[in-house]
Design a protein around this motif. Structure first.
Motif, PDB file in Angstrom:
ATOM      1  N   ARG A 117     -53.238  22.855 -16.973  1.00  0.00           N
ATOM      2  CA  ARG A 117     -53.837  21.869 -16.048  1.00  0.00           C
ATOM      3  C   ARG A 117     -54.660  20.859 -16.837  1.00  0.00           C
ATOM      4  O   ARG A 117     -54.658  19.676 -16.535  1.00  0.00           O
ATOM      5  CB  ARG A 117     -54.746  22.573 -15.030  1.00  0.00           C
ATOM      6  N   ASP A 118     -55.352  21.358 -17.826  1.00  0.00           N
ATOM      7  CA  ASP A 118     -56.166  20.480 -18.657  1.00  0.00           C
ATOM      8  C   ASP A 118     -55.300  19.468 -19.392  1.00  0.00           C
ATOM      9  O   ASP A 118     -55.762  18.394 -19.766  1.00  0.00           O
ATOM     10  CB  ASP A 118     -56.949  21.330 -19.667  1.00  0.00           C
ATOM     11  N   ARG A 176     -49.423  19.968 -13.101  1.00  0.00           N
ATOM     12  CA  ARG A 176     -49.751  20.736 -11.902  1.00  0.00           C
ATOM     13  C   ARG A 176     -49.202  22.134 -12.169  1.00  0.00           C
ATOM     14  O   ARG A 176     -48.067  22.280 -12.637  1.00  0.00           O
ATOM     15  CB  ARG A 176     -49.091  20.119 -10.674  1.00  0.00           C
ATOM     16  N   ILE A 214     -48.552  26.100 -10.731  1.00  0.00           N
ATOM     17  CA  ILE A 214     -48.506  27.114  -9.673  1.00  0.00           C
ATOM     18  C   ILE A 214     -48.491  28.470 -10.380  1.00  0.00           C
ATOM     19  O   ILE A 214     -47.741  28.660 -11.333  1.00  0.00           O
ATOM     20  CB  ILE A 214     -47.245  26.942  -8.800  1.00  0.00           C
TER      21      ILE A 214
END
Lengths: 138, 144
Positions: B33-34, B38, B40
């Protein structure tokens, strides 16, 4: 970022900038929906699929500001038991318990209750209110 | 003249991370994410299949551990994905070092590349995994 920093440091550093919610829900699609909502509020979300995973996170060095847990989950511990343990060992952590019906056991130790089906706006409001209180307490 | 988008071609791409070790899973997820993805998260292949069965949930990359509890391991999940969601990139990580290196490679390709050192990442994860509570043996009876 220096080369000395690592994956877990990312999580720990994010927690300095963003309140961190430990989200415990065994239904992956509901967990994803809740996590998306909380992340959209600027929070860091650590996702656990059961109580054992949540305990592993709580026992690690990762900072957690708020625990949100479903009650009914597979495994040796349900959400009420998990929240009780968290409350006893980590009293600084705020907690919200979610369920499709009011639990038979007492959940007086928890800071809030949220009924299923979850209202995402209500969830965001409850989380924000408790995090504000946490900030105020300190 | 067309504007080159090569440097940000990964913008908005979604990675489905499937890993049964919670600390490794959330670390890799936060790391990716960083880097602009995105992400999941799925705790096992069953959860991953549930996600992949949702036509409205876009997934570009399946990033899965090989060895996982449950009816389907990472190889089985990869086969299922090939058959049911063709077109996804699949990354199978058979060990912690491989998972970290694969994440680092993805990160370098991401929109916000950061100079993380894979070895430092690996060392940190190993220390964390060493400190976790012991796992029950795989053939232990269910606690349910």
């Amino acid at each position: 970022m220096t080369t000395e920093q690592s994956l877990l440091a990312v999580v720990a550093e994010n927690a300095l900038e963003r309140p961190t919610v430990l989200l415990v829900e065994d239904e992956v699609l509901i967990r994803l929906m809740l996590a998306d909502e909380l992340r959209s509020q600027g929070l860091q979300v650590l996702e656990a699929s059961n109580a054992d995973e949540a305990l592993t996170v709580l026992q690690s060095s990762l900072p957690v500001h708020l625990l949100f847990t479903d009650i009914r989950m597979p495994g040796r511990m349900d959400g009420v038991a998990l929240a009780k343990v968290a409350h006893a060992r980590f009293p600084q952590i705020k907690s919200i318990i979610g369920s499709s019906g009011r639990p038979e056991q007492s959940i007086d130790f928890a800071d809030a209750f949220l009924a299923k089906p979850y209202d995402l706006r209500e969830l965001a409001d409850q989380v924000r209110r408790l995090l504000d209180r946490l900030e105020h307490d300190h | 003249m067309t504007t080159s988008q090569e440097g940000s071609a990964k913008a908005g791409e979604t990675v489905l991370v499937v890993e049964d070790d919670i600390l490794l899973r959330l670390s890799i997820a936060a790391y990716l994410r960083d880097c602009g993805y995105r992400v999941i998260e799925a705790a096992d292949a069953d959860e991953a299949v549930l996600v992949l069965e949702q036509p409205d949930l876009e997934v570009d990359i399946l990033f899965s551990d090989v060895e996982m509890p449950g009816a389907m391991d990472g190889f089985g999940l990869a086969q299922w994905t090939r058959a049911n969601r063709p077109g996804l990139d699949i990354i199978l990580a058979g060990s912690v070092p491989r998972a970290v290196n694969a994440a680092a490679t993805l990160c370098e390709e991401g929109t916000v590349p950061k100079p993380y050192e894979p070895q430092a990442v690996h060392d940190r994860i190993r220390r964390l995994l060493a400190a976790r509570p012991p796992r029950p043996p795989k053939d232990a009876p269910s606690k349910d």
